[in-house]
Design a protein around this motif. Structure first.
Motif, PDB file in Angstrom:
ATOM      1  N   TRP A  15       0.857  -0.916   0.034  1.00 60.33           N
ATOM      2  CA  TRP A  15       0.161   0.006   0.063  1.00 60.33           C
ATOM      3  C   TRP A  15       0.792   1.541   0.525  1.00 60.33           C
ATOM      4  O   TRP A  15       0.266   1.949   0.248  1.00 60.33           O
ATOM      5  CB  TRP A  15      -1.081   0.012   1.018  1.00 60.33           C
ATOM      6  CG  TRP A  15      -0.253  -0.330   2.712  1.00 60.33           C
ATOM      7  CD1 TRP A  15      -0.416  -1.468   3.289  1.00 60.33           C
ATOM      8  CD2 TRP A  15       0.405   1.208   2.947  1.00 60.33           C
ATOM      9  NE1 TRP A  15       0.546  -1.057   4.156  1.00 60.33           N
ATOM     10  CE2 TRP A  15       0.666   0.260   4.576  1.00 60.33           C
ATOM     11  CE3 TRP A  15       0.240   2.483   3.435  1.00 60.33           C
ATOM     12  CZ2 TRP A  15       1.253   0.670   5.868  1.00 60.33           C
ATOM     13  CZ3 TRP A  15       0.175   3.089   4.320  1.00 60.33           C
ATOM     14  CH2 TRP A  15       1.441   2.369   5.695  1.00 60.33           C
ATOM     15  N   THR A  16       2.514   1.547  -0.315  1.00 60.32           N
ATOM     16  CA  THR A  16       3.239   2.028  -0.017  1.00 60.32           C
ATOM     17  C   THR A  16       2.366   2.899  -1.259  1.00 60.32           C
ATOM     18  O   THR A  16       2.966   2.919  -2.657  1.00 60.32           O
ATOM     19  CB  THR A  16       4.541   1.857  -0.291  1.00 60.32           C
ATOM     20  OG1 THR A  16       4.764   1.056   1.065  1.00 60.32           O
ATOM     21  CG2 THR A  16       5.446   3.365  -0.408  1.00 60.32           C
ATOM     22  N   PRO A  17       2.040   4.427  -1.199  1.00 62.67           N
ATOM     23  CA  PRO A  17       2.188   5.977  -1.795  1.00 62.67           C
ATOM     24  C   PRO A  17       3.052   5.559  -2.546  1.00 62.67           C
ATOM     25  O   PRO A  17       4.022   5.886  -2.357  1.00 62.67           O
ATOM     26  CB  PRO A  17       1.712   6.704  -1.070  1.00 62.67           C
ATOM     27  CG  PRO A  17       1.476   6.739   0.521  1.00 62.67           C
ATOM     28  CD  PRO A  17       2.150   5.713   0.279  1.00 62.67           C
ATOM     29  N   THR A  18       2.777   5.992  -4.530  1.00 62.12           N
ATOM     30  CA  THR A  18       3.917   6.050  -4.785  1.00 62.12           C
ATOM     31  C   THR A  18       4.335   7.684  -4.826  1.00 62.12           C
ATOM     32  O   THR A  18       3.894   8.451  -3.428  1.00 62.12           O
ATOM     33  CB  THR A  18       3.165   6.417  -6.274  1.00 62.12           C
ATOM     34  OG1 THR A  18       2.589   7.772  -6.066  1.00 62.12           O
ATOM     35  CG2 THR A  18       2.669   5.352  -6.631  1.00 62.12           C
ATOM     36  N   GLY A  20       5.138  10.375  -6.570  1.00 61.44           N
ATOM     37  CA  GLY A  20       3.693  11.883  -6.858  1.00 61.44           C
ATOM     38  C   GLY A  20       3.041  11.559  -5.472  1.00 61.44           C
ATOM     39  O   GLY A  20       2.807  12.624  -5.320  1.00 61.44           O
ATOM     40  N   THR A  21       2.643  10.865  -5.147  1.00 61.08           N
ATOM     41  CA  THR A  21       0.954  10.522  -4.316  1.00 61.08           C
ATOM     42  C   THR A  21       2.081  11.286  -3.943  1.00 61.08           C
ATOM     43  O   THR A  21       1.285  12.851  -1.909  1.00 61.08           O
ATOM     44  CB  THR A  21       0.333   9.711  -3.769  1.00 61.08           C
ATOM     45  OG1 THR A  21       0.158   8.982  -4.950  1.00 61.08           O
ATOM     46  CG2 THR A  21      -0.651   9.954  -2.883  1.00 61.08           C
ATOM     47  N   ILE A  22       2.899  10.946  -2.568  1.00 58.60           N
ATOM     48  CA  ILE A  22       4.051  11.438  -1.338  1.00 58.60           C
ATOM     49  C   ILE A  22       3.961  12.692  -2.177  1.00 58.60           C
ATOM     50  O   ILE A  22       4.065  13.611  -0.750  1.00 58.60           O
ATOM     51  CB  ILE A  22       5.472  10.814  -1.163  1.00 58.60           C
ATOM     52  CG1 ILE A  22       4.347   9.324  -0.911  1.00 58.60           C
ATOM     53  CG2 ILE A  22       5.600  11.708   0.103  1.00 58.60           C
ATOM     54  CD1 ILE A  22       5.479   8.561  -0.180  1.00 58.60           C
ATOM     55  N   SER A  23       4.333  13.403  -2.308  1.00 58.24           N
ATOM     56  CA  SER A  23       4.859  14.555  -2.696  1.00 58.24           C
ATOM     57  C   SER A  23       3.608  15.784  -2.895  1.00 58.24           C
ATOM     58  O   SER A  23       3.256  16.950  -2.497  1.00 58.24           O
ATOM     59  CB  SER A  23       5.348  14.980  -4.506  1.00 58.24           C
ATOM     60  OG  SER A  23       5.777  16.172  -4.517  1.00 58.24           O
ATOM     61  N   LEU A  24       2.696  15.352  -3.816  1.00 59.20           N
ATOM     62  CA  LEU A  24       1.234  16.088  -3.824  1.00 59.20           C
ATOM     63  C   LEU A  24       0.599  16.473  -2.498  1.00 59.20           C
ATOM     64  O   LEU A  24       0.187  17.279  -1.912  1.00 59.20           O
ATOM     65  CB  LEU A  24       0.156  15.460  -4.686  1.00 59.20           C
ATOM     66  CG  LEU A  24      -1.126  15.776  -5.035  1.00 59.20           C
ATOM     67  CD1 LEU A  24      -0.746  17.027  -5.374  1.00 59.20           C
ATOM     68  CD2 LEU A  24      -2.673  14.701  -5.490  1.00 59.20           C
ATOM     69  N   ILE A  25       1.329  15.523  -1.689  1.00 58.16           N
ATOM     70  CA  ILE A  25       0.301  15.401   0.011  1.00 58.16           C
ATOM     71  C   ILE A  25       0.974  16.821   0.576  1.00 58.16           C
ATOM     72  O   ILE A  25       0.668  17.484   1.181  1.00 58.16           O
ATOM     73  CB  ILE A  25       0.357  14.096   0.666  1.00 58.16           C
ATOM     74  CG1 ILE A  25      -0.680  13.237   0.188  1.00 58.16           C
ATOM     75  CG2 ILE A  25       0.047  14.200   2.255  1.00 58.16           C
ATOM     76  CD1 ILE A  25      -0.848  11.845   0.510  1.00 58.16           C
ATOM     77  N   TRP A  26       2.302  16.641   0.273  1.00 57.96           N
ATOM     78  CA  TRP A  26       2.298  17.324   1.573  1.00 57.96           C
ATOM     79  C   TRP A  26       3.105  18.855   0.382  1.00 57.96           C
ATOM     80  O   TRP A  26       2.837  20.272   1.237  1.00 57.96           O
ATOM     81  CB  TRP A  26       4.685  17.314   1.188  1.00 57.96           C
ATOM     82  CG  TRP A  26       4.661  16.071   2.374  1.00 57.96           C
ATOM     83  CD1 TRP A  26       5.136  14.977   1.788  1.00 57.96           C
ATOM     84  CD2 TRP A  26       4.824  16.073   3.378  1.00 57.96           C
ATOM     85  NE1 TRP A  26       5.545  14.088   3.460  1.00 57.96           N
ATOM     86  CE2 TRP A  26       5.340  15.248   4.603  1.00 57.96           C
ATOM     87  CE3 TRP A  26       4.208  17.706   4.078  1.00 57.96           C
ATOM     88  CZ2 TRP A  26       5.223  14.965   4.845  1.00 57.96           C
ATOM     89  CZ3 TRP A  26       4.481  17.341   5.568  1.00 57.96           C
ATOM     90  CH2 TRP A  26       5.271  16.085   6.098  1.00 57.96           C
ATOM     91  N   TRP A 115      -1.495  12.702   8.046  1.00 60.19           N
ATOM     92  CA  TRP A 115      -1.147  11.775   6.802  1.00 60.19           C
ATOM     93  C   TRP A 115       0.082  11.615   7.644  1.00 60.19           C
ATOM     94  O   TRP A 115       1.065  10.166   7.394  1.00 60.19           O
ATOM     95  CB  TRP A 115       0.298  13.049   6.120  1.00 60.19           C
ATOM     96  CG  TRP A 115       0.937  12.493   5.528  1.00 60.19           C
ATOM     97  CD1 TRP A 115       1.551  13.205   5.522  1.00 60.19           C
ATOM     98  CD2 TRP A 115       0.773  11.837   4.144  1.00 60.19           C
ATOM     99  NE1 TRP A 115       2.823  12.855   4.503  1.00 60.19           N
ATOM    100  CE2 TRP A 115       2.948  11.765   3.696  1.00 60.19           C
ATOM    101  CE3 TRP A 115       0.081  10.621   3.844  1.00 60.19           C
ATOM    102  CZ2 TRP A 115       2.461  10.904   3.786  1.00 60.19           C
ATOM    103  CZ3 TRP A 115       0.230   9.350   2.805  1.00 60.19           C
ATOM    104  CH2 TRP A 115       1.839   9.817   3.130  1.00 60.19           C
TER     105      TRP A 115
END
Length: 133
Positions: A15-18, A20-26, A115
């Motif tokens: 389930w590790t986010p990509t 790109g997803t981690i970057s968007l969240i931050w 998060w």
């Protein structure tokens, strides 16, 4: 080996986010953090909030800024895990400390808390899955 190559060699939960997803969240969280932390530090400087209210915000800021160099620079999974737990616990402390004085700042930390809770479980999982490496 680059940090990304190193990170990609680690065992991670499915389930590790990509990245790109981690970057968007931050990208969403950093403006919230800047405004709410900035408010706390400015109001502390003006004497409207106590230093004791600002302490968990300061510790959180330092721990948050240290996470990336610890994980990707030093490639130290145990220390990165300890660091993210400090980030998580200081968010709880911040919310409790600021709630009686400036509730909107406490409420603004909820997405950050959610998060970092997810990221903490992820980091603990990565640490555990790679403990013998």
């Amino acid at each position: 080996m680059t940090w990304l190559e190193w990170y990609n060699t680690l065992s991670k939960p499915g389930w590790t986010p990509t990245p790109g997803t981690i970057s968007l969240i931050w990208q969403i969280l950093y403006p919230i953090i800047i405004v709410s932390f900035g408010y706390v530090f400015v109001q502390t400087g003006r004497g409207k909030l106590t230093n004791a209210t600002a302490v968990p915000f300061a510790i959180n800021l330092v721990a948050n800024l240290c996470f990336t160099p610890i994980l990707f620079g030093m490639r130290n999974l145990p220390l990165a895990t300890l660091d993210i737990l400090i980030v998580w616990s200081t968010i709880v402390w911040m919310m409790v400390k600021v709630w009686p004085r400036v509730r909107w700042v406490a409420i603004a930390q909820l997405p950050y808390f959610v998060w970092v809770s997810i990221a903490s479980v992820l980091q603990i999982s990565i640490f555990w899955m790679n403990r013998g490496v």
